[in-house]
Design a protein around this motif. Structure first.
Motif, PDB file in Angstrom:
ATOM      1  N   ASN A   1      -9.296  -8.860 -40.521  1.00  0.00           N
ATOM      2  CA  ASN A   1     -10.353  -9.512 -39.756  1.00  0.00           C
ATOM      3  C   ASN A   1     -11.508  -8.553 -39.478  1.00  0.00           C
ATOM      4  N   TYR A   2     -12.720  -9.055 -39.662  1.00  0.00           N
ATOM      5  CA  TYR A   2     -13.955  -8.309 -39.427  1.00  0.00           C
ATOM      6  C   TYR A   2     -14.053  -7.079 -40.325  1.00  0.00           C
TER       7      TYR A   2
ATOM      8  N   GLU B   1     -13.172 -13.345 -45.830  1.00  0.00           N
ATOM      9  CA  GLU B   1     -12.074 -12.413 -45.547  1.00  0.00           C
ATOM     10  C   GLU B   1     -10.725 -13.107 -45.658  1.00  0.00           C
TER      11      GLU B   1
ATOM     12  N   CYS C   1     -18.831  -6.380 -42.444  1.00  0.00           N
ATOM     13  CA  CYS C   1     -19.820  -6.321 -41.353  1.00  0.00           C
ATOM     14  C   CYS C   1     -20.965  -7.298 -41.587  1.00  0.00           C
ATOM     15  N   ARG C   2     -21.538  -7.231 -42.769  1.00  0.00           N
ATOM     16  CA  ARG C   2     -22.709  -8.057 -43.061  1.00  0.00           C
ATOM     17  C   ARG C   2     -22.915  -8.103 -44.574  1.00  0.00           C
TER      18      ARG C   2
ATOM     19  N   ILE D   1     -16.190  -1.973 -43.540  1.00  0.00           N
ATOM     20  CA  ILE D   1     -16.008  -0.963 -42.502  1.00  0.00           C
ATOM     21  C   ILE D   1     -15.079   0.170 -42.892  1.00  0.00           C
TER      22      ILE D   1
ATOM     23  N   GLN E   1     -19.317   1.923 -36.047  1.00  0.00           N
ATOM     24  CA  GLN E   1     -18.407   1.977 -37.181  1.00  0.00           C
ATOM     25  C   GLN E   1     -19.094   2.616 -38.388  1.00  0.00           C
TER      26      GLN E   1
ATOM     27  N   LYS F   1     -21.950 -16.113 -40.022  1.00  0.00           N
ATOM     28  CA  LYS F   1     -20.779 -15.287 -39.733  1.00  0.00           C
ATOM     29  C   LYS F   1     -19.473 -15.990 -40.066  1.00  0.00           C
ATOM     30  N   SER F   2     -19.427 -17.318 -39.887  1.00  0.00           N
ATOM     31  CA  SER F   2     -18.203 -18.055 -40.197  1.00  0.00           C
ATOM     32  C   SER F   2     -17.892 -18.005 -41.691  1.00  0.00           C
TER      33      SER F   2
ATOM     34  N   ARG G   1     -16.163 -14.727 -42.309  1.00  0.00           N
ATOM     35  CA  ARG G   1     -14.768 -14.762 -41.875  1.00  0.00           C
ATOM     36  C   ARG G   1     -13.911 -15.554 -42.874  1.00  0.00           C
TER      37      ARG G   1
ATOM     38  N   THR H   1     -19.791   2.562 -42.125  1.00  0.00           N
ATOM     39  CA  THR H   1     -19.791   1.450 -43.078  1.00  0.00           C
ATOM     40  C   THR H   1     -20.025   1.945 -44.501  1.00  0.00           C
TER      41      THR H   1
END
Length: 244
Positions: free
Chosen positions: A178-179, A171, A182-183, A207, A145, A164-165, A168, A147
């Protein structure tokens, strides 16, 4: 001479009346639609062309098995193989024409492929289509992807960037797809924080340009704090010896 002067004075008065009738107030200018204002300051056609070209590109990471090097083939063979892999994908929502037009090998051993349209590139990035394409084109490869990095000031340090949760939840709380994130990472190492520090700067990676623009325009809420991200600007490399 008197008639000539009277005629010129009349023309000047008519012109002044016309200017006064067409003059806009400051309120009227502010009320103009953004499209009207943007048309006066259009982007450089070269910039628009570069944005269009990037939207049609996909970047493929290759992880070949021993004895099976995809990059040993010519670019023409790679384009033909990619089009064959795309032709095997069956989908009701598949665009009418999806073909790879050009290919380029990067110095890091990746492939940049340009498709015929950005709709075709977006369709190929869908996870199930990506898996079907990469399995047929080169096993173990995947589409990377593109970024975009944002600088986020004064983020509460109670927010766990590596979780990661938490990303999410961020978001969901800000109505992002969703997603889309990225980081995220702290700019300053945690061990270098001062005693009692409660906020720190962060680099957030998303992204899409749409998501980045929305966050820059509207900001986002993190742990009850409103944060206004800005675009991360890449500084030019400078020689520390000659300062050039």
């Amino acid at each position: 001479m008197t008639k000539e002067i009277s005629s010129k004075v009349g023309k000047v008065n008519d012109a002044a009346d016309k200017i006064a009738s067409n003059m806009q107030t400051y309120q009227d200018v502010l009320a103009q639609s953004p499209a009207t204002v943007a048309s006066k300051f259009a982007l450089d056609p070269r910039v628009l062309g570069d944005m269009e070209r990037k939207a049609r590109q996909i970047l493929i990471d290759l992880f070949n098995e021993e004895g099976n090097n995809t990059l040993d083939k010519s670019l023409t063979e790679l384009i033909m193989k990619a089009n064959e892999a795309i032709g095997k994908i069956e989908d009701a929502d598949k665009p009418d024409k999806v073909i790879v037009e050009t290919a380029l090998q990067t110095r890091k051993g990746r492939l940049v492929m340009t498709l015929n349209s950005k709709e075709a590139a977006s369709w190929l990035r869908i996870p199930e289509h990506e898996i079907a394409f990469t399995e047929s084109f080169s096993k173990g490869s995947h589409i990377r992807q593109r970024t975009y990095n944002l600088i986020m000031p004064r983020v509460p340090i109670i927010f766990e960037l590596a979780n990661k949760s938490h990303l999410r939840e961020l978001e969901e709380a800000n109505n992002l797809m969703n997603y889309a994130i990225c980081r995220a990472r702290w700019i300053k190492p945690i061990e270098r924080r001062r005693v009692g520090q409660t906020h720190a700067f962060t680099i957030l990676t998303v992204i899409s340009t749409e998501c980045a623009n929305i966050l820059i325009r509207d900001g986002l809420n993190i742990c009850g704090t409103r944060v206004r991200p800005t675009k991360q600007k890449t500084e030019p490399v400078q020689c520390m010896k000659c300062r050039f």
